[in-house]
Scaffold this active site. Structure first.
Site, PDB file in Angstrom:
ATOM      1  N   HIS A 102       0.906 -29.475   6.694  1.00  0.00           N
ATOM      2  CA  HIS A 102       0.561 -28.092   6.330  1.00  0.00           C
ATOM      3  C   HIS A 102       1.573 -27.155   7.001  1.00  0.00           C
ATOM      4  O   HIS A 102       1.982 -27.386   8.146  1.00  0.00           O
ATOM      5  CB  HIS A 102      -0.862 -27.766   6.793  1.00  0.00           C
ATOM      6  CG  HIS A 102      -1.378 -26.482   6.210  1.00  0.00           C
ATOM      7  ND1 HIS A 102      -0.948 -25.260   6.647  1.00  0.00           N
ATOM      8  CD2 HIS A 102      -2.246 -26.247   5.200  1.00  0.00           C
ATOM      9  CE1 HIS A 102      -1.544 -24.311   5.937  1.00  0.00           C
ATOM     10  NE2 HIS A 102      -2.343 -24.883   5.046  1.00  0.00           N
ATOM     11  N   GLU A 151       2.330 -25.481  -1.473  1.00  0.00           N
ATOM     12  CA  GLU A 151       1.762 -24.305  -0.828  1.00  0.00           C
ATOM     13  C   GLU A 151       2.873 -23.352  -0.392  1.00  0.00           C
ATOM     14  O   GLU A 151       3.401 -23.486   0.724  1.00  0.00           O
ATOM     15  CB  GLU A 151       0.952 -24.727   0.399  1.00  0.00           C
ATOM     16  CG  GLU A 151      -0.265 -25.560   0.074  1.00  0.00           C
ATOM     17  CD  GLU A 151      -1.402 -25.224   1.018  1.00  0.00           C
ATOM     18  OE1 GLU A 151      -2.494 -24.936   0.533  1.00  0.00           O
ATOM     19  OE2 GLU A 151      -1.181 -25.218   2.240  1.00  0.00           O
ATOM     20  N   SER A 187      -4.243 -18.606  -1.431  1.00  0.00           N
ATOM     21  CA  SER A 187      -5.069 -17.495  -1.920  1.00  0.00           C
ATOM     22  C   SER A 187      -5.803 -17.819  -3.225  1.00  0.00           C
ATOM     23  O   SER A 187      -5.891 -16.976  -4.119  1.00  0.00           O
ATOM     24  CB  SER A 187      -4.231 -16.227  -2.071  1.00  0.00           C
ATOM     25  OG  SER A 187      -3.698 -15.851  -0.814  1.00  0.00           O
ATOM     26  N   GLY A 208      -8.292 -22.546   1.412  1.00  0.00           N
ATOM     27  CA  GLY A 208      -8.554 -22.196   2.804  1.00  0.00           C
ATOM     28  C   GLY A 208      -9.712 -21.214   2.913  1.00  0.00           C
ATOM     29  O   GLY A 208     -10.881 -21.600   2.920  1.00  0.00           O
TER      30      GLY A 208
HETATM   31  P1  PGA Z   1      -5.818 -19.839   1.713  1.00  0.00           P
HETATM   32  O1  PGA Z   1      -5.221 -21.094   2.492  1.00  0.00           O
HETATM   33  O2  PGA Z   1      -6.633 -20.369   0.569  1.00  0.00           O
HETATM   34  O3  PGA Z   1      -6.665 -19.134   2.731  1.00  0.00           O
HETATM   35  O4  PGA Z   1      -4.652 -19.029   1.239  1.00  0.00           O
HETATM   36  C1  PGA Z   1      -4.726 -22.197   1.797  1.00  0.00           C
HETATM   37  C2  PGA Z   1      -4.186 -23.218   2.751  1.00  0.00           C
HETATM   38  O5  PGA Z   1      -3.505 -22.845   3.713  1.00  0.00           O
HETATM   39  O6  PGA Z   1      -4.437 -24.420   2.605  1.00  0.00           O
END
Ligand code: PGA
Length: 224
Positions: A102, A151, A187, A208
């Protein structure tokens, strides 16, 4: 199958994690339509809590088909005198998956492609499938890794998701294996999810912020 992966990151205490599991189970029990999707393999759910809460999730995996437990990372060490490390071996039989690479770990903990190659090998040796996160084509995709989460850093936790068309364009630049499961993260919420789910090129999400409440997570999952 569309995959919906909850990444709690470093959030929740024991009571909050327990409450999440109870609420999630209650909501899923009431939703027969979603249960059918889980049973026929249209939808798969992978929940990745902080390591201390992994075993709290186990009853859910017994209760519902295609609900799995995932870790957020594993140690590069196999076992032995490494106080504090959570090894893949210690997660064997509990976790089916682990997130690896990540961007928050690459950036805050200096995880390099070299280190991640070792972590990947440890996970695979323990029978745990890595969900490898990549930010762009410069992050290495290791051999025998088929589950890739794209990501873009600019989209994580910012409310600024990358449009599905751009995700599909970027997918073409990645060195993906033929049988790749390709998911998007950044997001994602109930409002942003539909445009990705329409495409056969995107096989699900890493979620997330919106996974921290069972209801907001399931509002996305039911669209699968
Ligand atoms: P987010 O995070 O959905 O809060 O943008 C995604 C992630 O980092 O896996």
């Amino acid at each position: 199958m569309k995959y919906f992966i909850a990444n709690w990151k470093a959030n929740k205490n024991y009571a909050e994690a327990t409450a999440w599991v109870t609420e999630f189970s209650d909501l899923l029990q009431k939703n027969t339509e979603l249960q059918t999707k889980l049973e026929n393999g249209t939808v798969g759910i992978i929940i990745c809590p902080p390591a201390p809460f992994l075993s709290l999730l186990q009853p859910l995996t017994k209760q519902f088909k295609n609900v799995f437990i995932g870790a957020q990372t594993v140690s590069d060490k196999e076992s032995g005198s490494f106080t504090g490390e959570v090894t893949a071996k210690s997660l064997e039989g509990l976790c089916s998956y682990t997130i690896l690479g990540h961007s928050e770990r690459r950036i805050n903990y200096g995880e390099t492609n070299e280190l991640l190659a070792v972590k990947t090998a440890q996970a695979l040796k323990a029978g745990i499938k890595p969900i490898l996160c990549v930010r762009d084509a410069s992050d290495t995709i290791f051999e025998n890794v088929t589950f890739i989460a794209f990501e873009p850093v600019s989209a994580i936790g910012t409310g600024s998701n990358m449009p599905a068309q751009e995700v599909i364009e970027t997918k073409k630049t990645l060195q993906l294996p033929q049988d790749a499961i390709f998911i998007y993260g950044g997001s994602v919420n109930a409002q942003t999810a539909p445009e990705y789910l329409q495409s056969d090129e995107i096989h699900g999400f890493l979620i997330g912020g919106a996974s921290l409440q069972p209801s907001s997570f399931l509002d996305i999952v039911v669209q699968g």
